[in-house]
Design a protein around this motif. Structure first.
Motif, short mmCIF file in Angstrom:
data_model
loop_
_atom_site.label_atom_id
_atom_site.label_comp_id
_atom_site.label_asym_id
_atom_site.label_seq_id
_atom_site.Cartn_x
_atom_site.Cartn_y
_atom_site.Cartn_z
N PRO A 91 0.82 -1.27 0.03
CA PRO A 91 0.07 -0.03 0.05
C PRO A 91 0.70 1.42 -0.04
CG PRO A 91 -0.12 -0.94 2.19
CD PRO A 91 0.65 -2.13 1.32
N LEU A 92 1.98 1.08 0.41
CA LEU A 92 2.98 2.44 0.20
C LEU A 92 3.51 2.47 -1.40
CD1 LEU A 92 5.32 2.02 3.38
CD2 LEU A 92 3.47 3.66 2.94
N GLY A 93 2.96 1.82 -1.94
CA GLY A 93 3.55 1.85 -3.40
C GLY A 93 3.31 3.24 -4.19
N PRO A 94 2.03 3.61 -4.23
CA PRO A 94 1.93 5.08 -4.79
C PRO A 94 2.77 6.12 -4.12
CG PRO A 94 -0.35 3.96 -4.38
CD PRO A 94 0.62 3.04 -3.60
N ALA A 95 3.01 6.10 -2.85
CA ALA A 95 3.67 7.12 -2.24
C ALA A 95 5.11 7.01 -2.49
CB ALA A 95 3.54 7.30 -0.74
N LEU A 96 5.50 5.72 -2.57
CA LEU A 96 7.11 5.48 -2.89
C LEU A 96 7.27 5.75 -4.52
CD1 LEU A 96 7.79 2.40 -0.70
CD2 LEU A 96 8.61 4.80 -0.23
N THR A 97 6.64 5.10 -5.28
CA THR A 97 6.79 5.71 -6.62
C THR A 97 6.68 7.33 -7.03
OG1 THR A 97 4.26 5.49 -7.08
CG2 THR A 97 5.91 3.58 -7.71
N ARG A 98 6.12 7.98 -6.27
CA ARG A 98 6.25 9.32 -6.49
C ARG A 98 7.51 10.04 -5.75
NH1 ARG A 98 0.49 9.02 -5.03
NH2 ARG A 98 1.24 9.75 -2.81
N GLY A 105 10.44 8.82 -7.49
CA GLY A 105 10.30 8.91 -9.23
C GLY A 105 10.71 7.72 -9.90
N ILE A 106 10.07 6.39 -9.45
CA ILE A 106 10.15 5.13 -10.04
C ILE A 106 9.10 4.89 -10.57
CG2 ILE A 106 12.21 4.75 -8.43
CD1 ILE A 106 10.21 3.07 -6.93
N SER A 107 9.34 3.77 -11.59
CA SER A 107 8.33 3.34 -12.43
C SER A 107 7.46 2.15 -11.59
CB SER A 107 8.62 2.54 -13.85
OG SER A 107 9.45 1.45 -13.62
N ASP A 108 6.32 1.66 -12.25
CA ASP A 108 5.58 0.46 -11.27
C ASP A 108 6.74 -0.82 -11.35
OD1 ASP A 108 3.29 2.01 -10.68
OD2 ASP A 108 2.41 1.48 -12.51
N ALA A 109 7.25 -0.90 -12.32
CA ALA A 109 8.26 -2.21 -12.64
C ALA A 109 9.11 -2.09 -11.39
CB ALA A 109 8.64 -2.08 -13.85
N ARG A 110 9.85 -0.88 -11.18
CA ARG A 110 10.90 -0.75 -10.12
C ARG A 110 10.52 -0.72 -8.91
NH1 ARG A 110 14.95 3.98 -10.50
NH2 ARG A 110 16.36 2.49 -9.30
N TYR A 152 16.37 5.48 -2.60
CA TYR A 152 15.89 4.24 -3.11
C TYR A 152 16.82 3.14 -2.90
CZ TYR A 152 14.34 0.94 -6.69
OH TYR A 152 13.98 -0.29 -7.24
N GLY A 153 18.22 3.38 -3.06
CA GLY A 153 19.51 2.29 -2.96
C GLY A 153 19.39 1.82 -1.58
N ALA A 154 19.23 2.81 -0.50
CA ALA A 154 19.46 2.33 0.93
C ALA A 154 18.26 1.53 1.29
CB ALA A 154 19.84 3.79 1.69
N LEU A 155 16.99 1.97 0.78
CA LEU A 155 15.90 1.15 1.23
C LEU A 155 16.00 -0.27 0.49
CD1 LEU A 155 12.97 0.94 2.48
CD2 LEU A 155 12.07 1.92 0.39
N MET A 156 16.24 -0.16 -0.77
CA MET A 156 16.53 -1.79 -1.49
C MET A 156 17.51 -2.43 -0.80
SD MET A 156 15.90 -3.61 -4.05
CE MET A 156 15.21 -2.59 -5.37
N ALA A 157 18.76 -1.93 -0.07
CA ALA A 157 19.57 -2.68 0.58
C ALA A 157 18.92 -3.15 2.02
CB ALA A 157 20.90 -1.98 0.87
#
Length: 409
Positions: A35-42, A45-50, A102-107
């Motif tokens: 559910p955080l998807g819409p907020a994180l994509t904005r 600045g990432i696509s739905d695929a990312r 984004y990179g830190a969150l990914m890690a």
């Protein structure tokens, strides 16, 4: 009983709710990303695929760590392993909350998946160790109700916190909640070490070789992959699809999860009781086929009133999560007790990989129209239908170790 101690019914129930609490925190950690998807994509600045890759990172990391754990997990007493993994999970979740890019969150998601994936497998292993097969459906119903609690309390609370204090705080709150859960587990979970006297106690890759060398285990792994692959092309994108295509407002998203969570909290235990009474394979097949209806409805839903969206998503949660209850009870009976930890670790690894790949595939199948609406979500539904039909046929191929005291399915 397969455990090293004979628990009373009350003791079983208390143990199960402690394990359910452990499950609750790591399931909320996994689910809150969606559910955080819409907020994180904005924000990034990432696509739905990312974003799908961000969701997949947790599952793929869990898959790799599960394979590594399968060579070691049966060499350790279950309670000590649980406490170690849960502490690592809590620290990784805290790192998610402290991430600034984004990179830190990914890690941090990779680290959380590394601990969380093995943790989930260990919880189901402990259920298999402590609870006889004849009552394992009910036991799985209690533990799987953690999914319901996460949707009733965890996800809505996390979204509320995120809307008021930012997306970092849900992860920090999960880490804070994990501390008292860890202390309760340290205090009340009994030692489980009977498996140390069996084949699982061997060193090196012995347990892993025994697990992967059994054809029946691979049939079980196939069932496990089918169990999650279809639904996880759908689940990560529910919020994105419903808020862009069906007319659901962002502030109404918690209502969707609340309704689904309340319903599944009661039905998870119902499916468990029905599985113990009428047979786990038969109930699994029935619930799985019933799940096809809300799967197809959700992925083809046009703009409709909010009540219709909530009704469809609630039915989706009830039946898709419901098939996991008899499904996981069946899977715990596929291996011998001495290698159950290794088996469930490999199973968790493959299941996590299937979830991650399915999430990624869902992101590939969907795209955005010029007006911002999601297109291609229906293809995810058709994929889920095909995987369900194959799964209903495939479950009949498994041979199960039920123990002498177990009731026949």
């Amino acid at each position: 009983m397969s455990a090293d101690l004979s628990l009373s019914r009350r003791g079983e129930t208390f143990l199960l709710w402690v394990l359910a609490s452990v499950q609750f925190t790591h399931i909320v950690d996994f689910m809150v990303m969606m559910p955080l998807g819409p907020a994180l994509t904005r924000l990034f600045g990432i696509s739905d695929a990312r974003f799908g890759l961000l969701v997949s990172a947790y599952s793929l990391a869990a898959g790799v760590s599960g394979l590594v754990a399968s060579t070691l997990i049966d060499r350790f007493e279950r309670k000590r392993a649980l406490l170690f993994l849960y502490a690592g999970f809590a620290l990784a979740t805290l790192a998610c909350g402290l991430a600034s890019s984004y990179g830190a969150l990914m890690a941090a998601r990779v680290a959380a998946g590394t601990f969380g994936g093995v943790l989930g497998a260990l919880v189901t292993t402990m259920v298999g160790d402590a609870i006889p097969y004849e009552r394992r459906g009910r036991a799985m119903g209690v533990v799987m109700s953690a999914f319901s609690l996460s949707t009733v309390a965890g996800v809505p609370a996390s979204l509320f916190v995120a809307s008021h204090w930012g997306w970092h705080w849900p992860f920090m709150l999960i880490a804070l909640v994990a501390l008292p859960v860890w202390l309760v587990a340290w205090k009340v979970v009994p030692p489980l070490s009977a498996h140390l006297h069996g084949a699982g106690a061997s060193s090196g890759g012995g347990p892993l070789l025994k697990v992967v060398g059994d054809r029946n285990h691979w049939r079980a792994f196939g069932l496990s992959a089918l169990l999650v692959s279809g639904s996880f092309t759908i689940i990560p994108y529910i919020t994105i699809y419903t808020t862009t295509n069906t007319g659901l407002r962002s502030d109404q998203v918690p209502l969707m999860y609340l309704a689904g969570g309340v319903a599944t909290f009661f039905t998870a235990r119902l499916w468990g009781r029905l599985a113990d009474r009428y047979g786990k394979v038969g109930v699994f097949r029935g619930v799985s086929l019933a799940a096809v209806v809300p799967m197809m409805a959700l992925t083809h839903l046009p703009q409709v009133p909010v009540a219709v969206v909530v009704l469809v998503t609630t039915a989706f949660f009830v039946f898709v999560s419901g098939r996991m209850v008899p499904g996981m009870a069946i899977l715990t009976a596929a291996p011998e007790a001495s290698v159950r930890g290794a088996f469930m670790s490999v199973n968790g690894a493959l299941q996590s990989a299937a979830m991650g790949l399915a999430s990624w595939l869902g992101g590939v199948l969907i795209s955005r129209a010029p007006d911002g609406r999601v297109v291609g979500y229906g293809a995810c539904g058709w994929l889920a239908l095909v995987s369900t039909v194959v799964m209903v046929w495939w479950v009949g191929k498994l041979a199960l170790h039920k123990s002498a005291e177990a009731a026949a399915t």
